[in-house]
Design a protein around this motif. Structure first.
Motif, PDB file in Angstrom:
ATOM      1  N   GLY A  11       0.847  -1.172   0.000  1.00 44.09           N
ATOM      2  CA  GLY A  11       0.000   0.000   0.000  1.00 44.09           C
ATOM      3  C   GLY A  11       0.888   1.228   0.000  1.00 44.09           C
ATOM      4  N   SER A  12       0.499   2.203  -0.742  1.00 39.71           N
ATOM      5  CA  SER A  12       1.316   3.409  -0.830  1.00 39.71           C
ATOM      6  C   SER A  12       1.064   4.304   0.378  1.00 39.71           C
ATOM      7  CB  SER A  12       0.988   4.164  -2.110  1.00 39.71           C
ATOM      8  OG  SER A  12      -0.323   4.672  -2.056  1.00 39.71           O
ATOM      9  N   LEU A  13       1.966   5.235   0.587  1.00 38.85           N
ATOM     10  CA  LEU A  13       1.810   6.193   1.672  1.00 38.85           C
ATOM     11  C   LEU A  13       0.561   7.036   1.443  1.00 38.85           C
ATOM     12  CD1 LEU A  13       2.850   7.570   4.233  1.00 38.85           C
ATOM     13  CD2 LEU A  13       4.215   9.050   2.768  1.00 38.85           C
ATOM     14  N   TRP A  14       0.332   7.437   0.208  1.00 37.52           N
ATOM     15  CA  TRP A  14      -0.850   8.247  -0.109  1.00 37.52           C
ATOM     16  C   TRP A  14      -2.129   7.494   0.229  1.00 37.52           C
ATOM     17  CZ3 TRP A  14      -2.812  12.696  -0.367  1.00 37.52           C
ATOM     18  CH2 TRP A  14      -4.004  12.937  -1.021  1.00 37.52           C
ATOM     19  N   ARG A  15      -2.191   6.212  -0.108  1.00 41.44           N
ATOM     20  CA  ARG A  15      -3.384   5.403   0.172  1.00 41.44           C
ATOM     21  C   ARG A  15      -3.600   5.275   1.687  1.00 41.44           C
ATOM     22  NH1 ARG A  15      -6.325   1.785  -3.041  1.00 41.44           N
ATOM     23  NH2 ARG A  15      -7.500   0.344  -1.770  1.00 41.44           N
ATOM     24  N   THR A  16      -2.506   5.128   2.440  1.00 42.77           N
ATOM     25  CA  THR A  16      -2.602   5.037   3.887  1.00 42.77           C
ATOM     26  C   THR A  16      -3.085   6.359   4.473  1.00 42.77           C
ATOM     27  OG1 THR A  16      -0.795   3.430   3.906  1.00 42.77           O
ATOM     28  CG2 THR A  16      -1.338   4.471   5.990  1.00 42.77           C
ATOM     29  N   ALA A  38      -7.438  -5.310   2.897  1.00 42.47           N
ATOM     30  CA  ALA A  38      -6.705  -6.292   2.103  1.00 42.47           C
ATOM     31  C   ALA A  38      -5.350  -5.780   1.630  1.00 42.47           C
ATOM     32  CB  ALA A  38      -7.547  -6.689   0.892  1.00 42.47           C
ATOM     33  N   LYS A  39      -5.209  -4.470   1.444  1.00 40.95           N
ATOM     34  CA  LYS A  39      -4.005  -3.957   0.796  1.00 40.95           C
ATOM     35  C   LYS A  39      -3.050  -3.187   1.700  1.00 40.95           C
ATOM     36  CE  LYS A  39      -5.969  -3.757  -3.796  1.00 40.95           C
ATOM     37  NZ  LYS A  39      -6.339  -2.923  -4.921  1.00 40.95           N
ATOM     38  N   LEU A  40      -3.536  -2.634   2.811  1.00 40.51           N
ATOM     39  CA  LEU A  40      -2.680  -1.776   3.624  1.00 40.51           C
ATOM     40  C   LEU A  40      -2.080  -2.534   4.797  1.00 40.51           C
ATOM     41  CD1 LEU A  40      -4.769   1.504   3.700  1.00 40.51           C
ATOM     42  CD2 LEU A  40      -2.844   0.939   2.241  1.00 40.51           C
ATOM     43  N   ASN A  41      -0.881  -2.136   5.172  1.00 42.81           N
ATOM     44  CA  ASN A  41      -0.183  -2.727   6.300  1.00 42.81           C
ATOM     45  C   ASN A  41      -0.710  -2.091   7.591  1.00 42.81           C
ATOM     46  OD1 ASN A  41       1.654  -3.542   8.234  1.00 42.81           O
ATOM     47  ND2 ASN A  41       3.391  -3.387   6.862  1.00 42.81           N
ATOM     48  N   ILE A  45      -0.724   1.980   9.120  1.00 43.24           N
ATOM     49  CA  ILE A  45      -1.940   2.697   9.498  1.00 43.24           C
ATOM     50  C   ILE A  45      -1.823   3.223  10.926  1.00 43.24           C
ATOM     51  CG2 ILE A  45      -4.427   2.446   9.944  1.00 43.24           C
ATOM     52  CD1 ILE A  45      -4.488   0.465   7.615  1.00 43.24           C
ATOM     53  N   ILE A  46      -1.298   2.410  11.829  1.00 43.06           N
ATOM     54  CA  ILE A  46      -1.129   2.833  13.219  1.00 43.06           C
ATOM     55  C   ILE A  46      -0.156   3.998  13.303  1.00 43.06           C
ATOM     56  CG2 ILE A  46      -0.213   2.112  15.465  1.00 43.06           C
ATOM     57  CD1 ILE A  46      -1.398  -0.690  14.825  1.00 43.06           C
ATOM     58  N   ALA A  47       0.971   3.903  12.590  1.00 42.13           N
ATOM     59  CA  ALA A  47       1.974   4.972  12.630  1.00 42.13           C
ATOM     60  C   ALA A  47       1.404   6.275  12.087  1.00 42.13           C
ATOM     61  CB  ALA A  47       3.213   4.547  11.837  1.00 42.13           C
ATOM     62  N   VAL A  48       0.742   6.223  10.941  1.00 46.45           N
ATOM     63  CA  VAL A  48       0.157   7.429  10.342  1.00 46.45           C
ATOM     64  C   VAL A  48      -0.960   7.964  11.242  1.00 46.45           C
ATOM     65  CG1 VAL A  48      -1.189   8.277   8.380  1.00 46.45           C
ATOM     66  CG2 VAL A  48       0.814   6.859   7.986  1.00 46.45           C
ATOM     67  N   GLY A  49      -1.734   7.085  11.845  1.00 50.38           N
ATOM     68  CA  GLY A  49      -2.793   7.510  12.748  1.00 50.38           C
ATOM     69  C   GLY A  49      -2.250   8.236  13.977  1.00 50.38           C
ATOM     70  N   LEU A  50      -1.163   7.736  14.540  1.00 54.51           N
ATOM     71  CA  LEU A  50      -0.570   8.392  15.703  1.00 54.51           C
ATOM     72  C   LEU A  50      -0.021   9.773  15.346  1.00 54.51           C
ATOM     73  CD1 LEU A  50       1.242   5.414  17.464  1.00 54.51           C
ATOM     74  CD2 LEU A  50      -0.797   6.629  18.226  1.00 54.51           C
ATOM     75  N   VAL A  51       0.627   9.869  14.196  1.00 55.18           N
ATOM     76  CA  VAL A  51       1.140  11.169  13.747  1.00 55.18           C
ATOM     77  C   VAL A  51      -0.023  12.130  13.507  1.00 55.18           C
ATOM     78  CG1 VAL A  51       2.331  12.345  11.855  1.00 55.18           C
ATOM     79  CG2 VAL A  51       3.285  10.248  12.807  1.00 55.18           C
ATOM     80  N   ALA A  52      -1.090  11.639  12.905  1.00 55.14           N
ATOM     81  CA  ALA A  52      -2.257  12.487  12.641  1.00 55.14           C
ATOM     82  C   ALA A  52      -2.895  12.964  13.944  1.00 55.14           C
ATOM     83  CB  ALA A  52      -3.280  11.721  11.794  1.00 55.14           C
ATOM     84  N   VAL A  53      -2.944  12.115  14.952  1.00 55.36           N
ATOM     85  CA  VAL A  53      -3.508  12.511  16.248  1.00 55.36           C
ATOM     86  C   VAL A  53      -2.656  13.603  16.881  1.00 55.36           C
ATOM     87  CG1 VAL A  53      -3.850  11.714  18.629  1.00 55.36           C
ATOM     88  CG2 VAL A  53      -4.755  10.391  16.723  1.00 55.36           C
ATOM     89  N   VAL A  54      -1.334  13.450  16.826  1.00 57.48           N
ATOM     90  CA  VAL A  54      -0.440  14.460  17.402  1.00 57.48           C
ATOM     91  C   VAL A  54      -0.626  15.803  16.683  1.00 57.48           C
ATOM     92  CG1 VAL A  54       1.989  15.111  17.671  1.00 57.48           C
ATOM     93  CG2 VAL A  54       1.244  12.808  18.283  1.00 57.48           C
TER      94      VAL A  54
END
Length: 70
Positions: A11-16, A38-41, A45-54
Motif C-alpha cells: 500500500g502506498s503512503l498516499w493510500r494510507t 486487504a491492501k494496507l499494512n 496505518i497505526i503509525a500514520v494515525g498516531l502522527v495524525a492525532v499528534v
C-alpha cells in the motif's frame, strides 16, 4: 502442518494517508474499507494515525491559545 508464506501487503503512503483521513472524518464506504484491509499494512496505518492525532491535538491547542489571547 504446513505454513504458507503470507503475501506482503503493498500500500502506498498516499493510500494510507487517505484511509486514515477518511477514518478521522468518519465517512467510509464498506467496499473501500474492505479494500484497505486487504491492501494496507496495519503497522503503517497505526503509525500514520498516531502522527495524525499528534498534529490534530497540536492544532487544537494552537487554536485555543489563539482564541484565548484574542
Amino acid at each position: 502442518m504446513t505454513t504458507s508464506p503470507e503475501t506482503p501487503r503493498k500500500g502506498s503512503l498516499w493510500r494510507t494517508l487517505r484511509a486514515v483521513g477518511w477514518s478521522f472524518f468518519g465517512v467510509r464506504k464498506n467496499s473501500a474499507f474492505q479494500d484497505d484491509v486487504a491492501k494496507l499494512n496495519p503497522l503503517h496505518i497505526i503509525a500514520v494515525g498516531l502522527v495524525a492525532v499528534v498534529i490534530f491535538v497540536g492544532a487544537l491547542i494552537l487554536v485555543v491559545r489563539w482564541v484565548a489571547t484574542a
